[in-house]
Design a protein around this motif. Sequence first.
Motif, mmCIF file in Angstrom:
data_model
loop_
_atom_site.group_PDB
_atom_site.id
_atom_site.type_symbol
_atom_site.label_atom_id
_atom_site.label_comp_id
_atom_site.label_asym_id
_atom_site.label_seq_id
_atom_site.Cartn_x
_atom_site.Cartn_y
_atom_site.Cartn_z
ATOM 1 N N VAL A 207 88.079 -75.590 -16.338
ATOM 2 C CA VAL A 207 88.102 -74.122 -16.453
ATOM 3 C C VAL A 207 86.974 -73.567 -15.612
ATOM 4 C CG1 VAL A 207 89.143 -74.062 -18.755
ATOM 5 C CG2 VAL A 207 86.657 -74.210 -18.531
ATOM 6 N N HIS A 208 87.252 -72.417 -15.036
ATOM 7 C CA HIS A 208 86.235 -71.832 -14.158
ATOM 8 C C HIS A 208 85.253 -70.970 -14.950
ATOM 9 C CE1 HIS A 208 84.348 -69.839 -10.714
ATOM 10 N NE2 HIS A 208 84.731 -70.914 -10.056
ATOM 11 N N GLN A 209 84.017 -70.890 -14.458
ATOM 12 C CA GLN A 209 82.993 -70.046 -15.074
ATOM 13 C C GLN A 209 83.407 -68.579 -15.033
ATOM 14 O OE1 GLN A 209 82.649 -72.369 -12.817
ATOM 15 N NE2 GLN A 209 81.067 -73.817 -13.427
ATOM 16 N N ALA A 210 84.246 -68.230 -14.066
ATOM 17 C CA ALA A 210 84.865 -66.907 -14.004
ATOM 18 C C ALA A 210 83.851 -65.764 -14.049
ATOM 19 C CB ALA A 210 85.906 -66.747 -15.115
ATOM 20 N N TYR A 211 82.710 -65.989 -13.373
ATOM 21 C CA TYR A 211 81.780 -64.866 -13.177
ATOM 22 C C TYR A 211 82.506 -63.786 -12.378
ATOM 23 C CZ TYR A 211 81.165 -68.648 -9.796
ATOM 24 O OH TYR A 211 81.380 -69.701 -8.948
ATOM 25 N N ILE A 212 82.143 -62.546 -12.658
ATOM 26 C CA ILE A 212 82.839 -61.436 -12.003
ATOM 27 C C ILE A 212 82.456 -61.350 -10.520
ATOM 28 C CG2 ILE A 212 83.119 -58.910 -12.015
ATOM 29 C CD1 ILE A 212 84.452 -60.428 -14.353
ATOM 30 N N GLU A 213 81.228 -61.711 -10.195
ATOM 31 C CA GLU A 213 80.749 -61.564 -8.815
ATOM 32 C C GLU A 213 80.992 -62.832 -7.994
ATOM 33 O OE1 GLU A 213 76.627 -62.056 -8.209
ATOM 34 O OE2 GLU A 213 76.530 -60.741 -6.464
ATOM 35 N N PRO A 214 81.819 -62.739 -6.953
ATOM 36 C CA PRO A 214 81.955 -63.907 -6.073
ATOM 37 C C PRO A 214 80.647 -64.194 -5.346
ATOM 38 C CG PRO A 214 83.726 -62.309 -5.697
ATOM 39 C CD PRO A 214 82.681 -61.630 -6.538
ATOM 40 N N HIS A 215 80.517 -65.417 -4.883
ATOM 41 C CA HIS A 215 79.312 -65.798 -4.143
ATOM 42 C C HIS A 215 79.180 -64.966 -2.869
ATOM 43 C CE1 HIS A 215 78.866 -69.635 -6.474
ATOM 44 N NE2 HIS A 215 80.120 -69.329 -6.726
ATOM 45 N N ALA A 216 77.949 -64.573 -2.560
ATOM 46 C CA ALA A 216 77.700 -63.794 -1.345
ATOM 47 C C ALA A 216 76.251 -63.968 -0.949
ATOM 48 C CB ALA A 216 77.996 -62.314 -1.587
ATOM 49 N N CYS A 217 76.000 -63.942 0.338
ATOM 50 C CA CYS A 217 74.622 -64.083 0.803
ATOM 51 C C CYS A 217 74.461 -63.507 2.199
ATOM 52 C CB CYS A 217 74.183 -65.546 0.801
ATOM 53 S SG CYS A 217 75.032 -66.532 2.032
ATOM 54 N N GLY A 263 76.883 -62.578 -13.098
ATOM 55 C CA GLY A 263 77.420 -63.705 -13.852
ATOM 56 C C GLY A 263 77.251 -65.012 -13.114
ATOM 57 N N GLY A 264 76.865 -66.037 -13.853
ATOM 58 C CA GLY A 264 76.688 -67.346 -13.253
ATOM 59 C C GLY A 264 77.223 -68.431 -14.170
ATOM 60 N N PHE A 265 76.725 -68.450 -15.408
ATOM 61 C CA PHE A 265 77.200 -69.379 -16.453
ATOM 62 C C PHE A 265 77.096 -70.826 -15.997
ATOM 63 C CE2 PHE A 265 79.773 -65.417 -16.607
ATOM 64 C CZ PHE A 265 79.200 -64.863 -17.733
ATOM 65 N N GLY A 266 76.147 -71.114 -15.098
ATOM 66 C CA GLY A 266 75.999 -72.464 -14.578
ATOM 67 C C GLY A 266 76.628 -72.638 -13.213
ATOM 68 N N ILE A 484 70.008 -63.427 -15.966
ATOM 69 C CA ILE A 484 71.447 -63.539 -16.208
ATOM 70 C C ILE A 484 71.797 -63.192 -17.643
ATOM 71 C CG2 ILE A 484 71.829 -65.254 -14.406
ATOM 72 C CD1 ILE A 484 72.060 -67.375 -16.565
ATOM 73 N N GLY A 485 70.805 -63.106 -18.513
ATOM 74 C CA GLY A 485 71.187 -62.861 -19.899
ATOM 75 C C GLY A 485 70.208 -61.952 -20.624
ATOM 76 N N GLY A 486 69.486 -61.125 -19.861
ATOM 77 C CA GLY A 486 68.578 -60.194 -20.516
ATOM 78 C C GLY A 486 67.128 -60.599 -20.453
ATOM 79 N N SER A 487 66.775 -61.474 -19.511
ATOM 80 C CA SER A 487 65.392 -61.949 -19.514
ATOM 81 C C SER A 487 64.409 -60.848 -19.127
ATOM 82 C CB SER A 487 65.226 -63.166 -18.604
ATOM 83 O OG SER A 487 65.671 -62.897 -17.305
ATOM 84 N N ARG A 488 64.838 -59.858 -18.345
ATOM 85 C CA ARG A 488 63.904 -58.761 -18.056
ATOM 86 C C ARG A 488 63.438 -58.138 -19.378
ATOM 87 N NH1 ARG A 488 67.674 -57.658 -14.008
ATOM 88 N NH2 ARG A 488 66.908 -57.547 -11.856
ATOM 89 N N ALA A 489 64.414 -57.838 -20.240
ATOM 90 C CA ALA A 489 64.072 -57.207 -21.520
ATOM 91 C C ALA A 489 63.195 -58.123 -22.363
ATOM 92 C CB ALA A 489 65.352 -56.846 -22.273
#
Lengths: 758, 758
Positions: A207-217, A263-266, A484-489
């Motif tokens: 199953v894919h991690q299915a992050y919303i953002e495709p890879h880009a650089c 989104g990354g999820f690994g 990725i999960g709220g670490s700024r806060a």
Amino acid sequence: MSHSAGPTLRSVGTRPIRPDGIDKVTGCAVFGADFNLPDALHGAVLRSPFAHARILSIDISKALALSGVKAVVTASDLPEISGEQALTNDQPPDFRDMSANILARGKVLYDGHAIAAIAAVDEETASRALQLIDVEYEVLPHVIDVQQAMEPDAPVLHENMITQGITPAPERSSNIASRYEQVHGDVELGFSQADIILTEEFTTQPVHQAYIEPHACMARVASDGQTEIWCSSQGQFMVRAYCARLLDMPLSQIRVIPLEIGGGFGGKTTVYLEPLAVLLARRSGRPVKMEMSRADVFRATGPASGSYINMKIGARKDGTLVAAQGILCYQAGAFAGSPVRLGCMTAFAPYDIANVKMIGYDVVANRPKSAAYRAPGAPMAAFAAESLIDMLAQRLAMDPIELRIKNAVRQGARSASGFNFKEIGYLETLEAARVHPHYTAPLGKNQGRGVASGYWFNMGGQSSASITLNEDGTVLVATGNPDIGGSRASMALMAAEVLGIDVGLVRPQIVDTSSIAYSDLTGGSRVTFAVGMAVTQAATEMVAELQRRAATVWNVPVEQVLWRDGCAVANIEGNNERLSLSALAARAGKTGGPVAAHVSLDAQGAGPGFGTHICDVEVDPDTGRVTVLRYTAVQDVGKAVHPSYVEGQLQGGAAQGIGWALNEAYLYDENGAQLNPGFLDYRIPVASDLPMIDTVLVEVPNPRHPFGVRGVGEVPIIPPLGAVANAVSRASGARHVDLPMCPPAVLKAMQRAARKSR
Amino acid sequence: MSHSAGPTLRSVGTRPIRPDGIDKVTGCAVFGADFNLPDALHGAVLRSPFAHARILSIDISKALALSGVKAVVTASDLPEISGEQALTNDQPPDFRDMSANILARGKVLYDGHAIAAIAAVDEETASRALQLIDVEYEVLPHVIDVQQAMEPDAPVLHENMITQGITPAPERSSNIASRYEQVHGDVELGFSQADIILTEEFTTQPVHQAYIEPHACMARVASDGQTEIWCSSQGQFMVRAYCARLLDMPLSQIRVIPLEIGGGFGGKTTVYLEPLAVLLARRSGRPVKMEMSRADVFRATGPASGSYINMKIGARKDGTLVAAQGILCYQAGAFAGSPVRLGCMTAFAPYDIANVKMIGYDVVANRPKSAAYRAPGAPMAAFAAESLIDMLAQRLAMDPIELRIKNAVRQGARSASGFNFKEIGYLETLEAARVHPHYTAPLGKNQGRGVASGYWFNMGGQSSASITLNEDGTVLVATGNPDIGGSRASMALMAAEVLGIDVGLVRPQIVDTSSIAYSDLTGGSRVTFAVGMAVTQAATEMVAELQRRAATVWNVPVEQVLWRDGCAVANIEGNNERLSLSALAARAGKTGGPVAAHVSLDAQGAGPGFGTHICDVEVDPDTGRVTVLRYTAVQDVGKAVHPSYVEGQLQGGAAQGIGWALNEAYLYDENGAQLNPGFLDYRIPVASDLPMIDTVLVEVPNPRHPFGVRGVGEVPIIPPLGAVANAVSRASGARHVDLPMCPPAVLKAMQRAARKSR
């Protein structure tokens, strides 16, 4: 339950507005694809149309001749990878494989495998150029399924791959990259003592991690080789280290600027495009931007491993587990490296079983190389283990939570995986689940309730934090880990707590690889714990420095200065003077210069995480369609620094696990080409598919962290596979051992069970 | 002379390739105008066509109604500035004035004064919108010249401005913002003891810093007010502090990302566009980019002050200076704040004169607000003082260097400005000049040789540095100061020196305001000294940490670990083990985590700087055209960290001073409009105008810095005005007291002198 180790907390545990929230919901945040540079070229990748083929030749001359094409690279432009491994991890990735995954060397190993990359002045020119690259292939037989890949006569992907972990080493190569074995006690003796033995085979799909953002650089390379990379990833230092390794560059020549991550999820713990963008930028002398399409993401980035699992448990009549055994075969994709070892280690970790033997096989096949996905390796193993425990509960007519409580690993006990757990809260999650109203709510017709638990290690690791006091008394907290999960806060909250100031005065920032010391990547549920420890230590150091500054101002020994509610307070008879943080900030220039504190550490002692989920489903007996009616996720989170984020983690993990259980799978045609590389056909749960997921935060503090924090992000994806399967099995009267439980599969299992019971 | 305080240096004093060199010469460096964001709006500024006028009304409605216009702001959109001053400097700027300079309040005070700013979808729309802004003016009489501005009946710019520094305070307002007085000894007594008294009046014109890069910035404001500013400036923390102050924002809400800077010379130590871009971005919800044209730069950014100086010296027959007096009137431009005080303090600082009285007037006029320019205030004052000393030498028929040596301030002596100098190298520069072949080379017809000296304080201040050790043993040095004169190279060299490694392994980086602790701006010749001190201290701390890590590996007390040539060495009988920096870097994760060192400090003890220049010119007797034939700049640089850069500083300062002396001036029409706002008509020296400028680096170490560094960037612009004028005066037989010495002026002075001598 709450943190009991200190005085009342004023910031940690509250729910302030997220520092990055407005930016994200208003579309202001700059994600990978949002970053542009003047004069940037458009990069594109030629991908294999075949699942398995030898590359006989690549002719790039026509593409290079096209007007507007500035560079074309193939695997021969990547340096040979020398034998040494990266320095950043205990188990570094295989960079030879990573290089060959980024640009195929000699063979293509899956549909979508990158073959060449080009940089052109615009997208249209780039895609025309791709069509001008002539590749001559010799198509080879391919294998997709993990069990088929293990067959002796299966097409072999890597001619030189000899299975590791078998003595003596096999003589011929196969698709089995390695064998792993983990033994605790004497499993044969254990089973001989059992009154009941249950054995079952389970399968799960990649199953894919299915992050919303495709890879880009974006990459920019100066003529002297100095390289900048802007990208979205789970670790700017990971991107730097991997690019340096793959391109044979010193780390000092690369600066990675992290963009916002969608989104990354690994799945963003490795590199795909970045080294290509650097190569193309270097060759063309212009910045190069690369973006994946959604189809690229599905065809060429890592899903979680699919699995075939054969598992067996033995118990006494009273429910005491005495033995467990598993054979786990995990699909690594085109290159070795599935997390089968982690599956073996976690499956029975929640239980105190005297005799356990787990065997894992890491198996390659003609599919994209698997990547980490939230609690890598654990969900599928837990699915098998928790299904068997549910079957045992049914056989013994025991309450499934009672059965788990009976066998649950307790503080100080040795778990089935050989761990000696200290302060843990597994039992507390089971007890919270048992008393939750959900657990005793009535069920209707065709409805069933499933329970399952899950365990994850949680990690620590190398982490850095810088805290600086601005001239006006506001505070910056800089860390080197993408949020990725709220670490700024959570970083802001922990800093505010230690400094004794309002969290609104603290601004968290994620900075680039030149702006902070090394930090391991964001993953393994490590950031709130480990980076949080760096932040709290830095804040503590800053308080000490501010006490020294106040002592200078008052001309008293520093021992006579206390720190209370964001102020230095003179602890002197008859002297009640106070100096606030902002007053000390204003005097910094006169008392020794800027006030800042920096900590780099290797955090140890991330608290183990346990969760227990309850799931109610209704199964349509005519169509096999499963509706999730109610879902409750209970988890020991140590201490919830920002409870809304923690609840969000539990909900998000549960949603992903439910998708894994019910719908998600890759479909292939007979040639090994993916049939569903898009969100229309690869179906992740959307809001209308799910009920509101209820959460219960159990707080058994982790004594190794100042606020009791333990990781929370990974545990919640582990129980859902079992919880949903157990619910469906109980609702339908048929045990479901194959995922996903899509309607046809559920119907088939029900029909098979009906035949059996007749 | 060379640094004698330590062992031989392996890096400091060498000339490696500049880390930023290739980037800059290949056009890769990202300067202010090179930075773009998707969706950015184009910002433009409406500027006053009048030198002095009351703004009766501004109607922005037609501009706002134009399709594509997203925001329009005027002074009423800027917050009122409260009374408190900024916290960062001893003498903070007047933010009320700064605000009124950024957008005119009530009155426009000079041709080019900003009135409104607009943001539109493109440049064309923006400029059309500017034309749609209706401003009703009441034109007022104006004044340009500093002496005219001081007349009692001059048009008054600020109705409420009462001269500061006069007791009792004057009753009515004038253009004299303040009076400054500095007394040392008894000047009347001094002059009474003099055998020779020389008095002269001097004038100099405002000259622009003439940086090649016009001001440019980009601002992005999220809906919650979080603000990012990308710009080229002399200090990202200055931009942050000033914008926060002008816009009434907390510092934590602003992140300033420094871009490459194409010259500043003091002129980029303030803000013009940045607050406007933030206002427009906030209002429009989109990023806003703003760039000045060259004409904008000339019309609306600070030149150096023009001056009128009346100066007098008294000496005994043997050349001993016994008294000096000056009245300095400096043109501040439209708002108070010329560096006249610095002129008073520096003019006679090189000399040991018992009685000195200096009076300074800070005068406003209808010209752009002056800004800092390399050694602010010193060159024009030194021009007057050094001219008088040359006149004295001529009168006494003494060699002008001998005369200076006779009066030069020596180590430990008290200078004419009241300073007690410790380790200084003025005398050494005079002696080096005297023995330089240039000084005794023969001169031809119509040729003359001038000598002049200069003094600058050099500054220290708040500075931060971070050094991180990468996993592969390469090293990053991050600082918070824009590199305007080679600081990347000098920071890398100093770090490499302390660490004992090749400078090629060290990568210097300039980072943003969230990535390092506060640092004062780049200016005052402070960076190599003060930031260099932070870097050397951080490197020293890193060595200590590496010794601890090696001690951990070897399991020995840290006292038994030495640091030699970039390696830890076991100082144990019979044990010669070594661990290189890269070996320790590879083990960092196992020995305690990432290795980094951070230092913030307030550096004191920047060594005073002195220089002596020799200039040969030829004057065309028919046209008055001056040709600089030969030029030698001698300076005590303490220790040249990267000698090529230091030589470049001397050459660049000399070139700018020569331009100031010979050609540069603003031309105004009768309405007070600038006639030459461009490089075609405002003539700075180009390569073909100048000989190769020879440099002599005298190295008298500054004992307050580990490598003996003192500032070097400002001194070299001080002597040229006097050196060129003395040369022209000697070549032409006429004393030249008015700058610039453009051909008509030289011709006129020669004709006047010829008349006088007849």
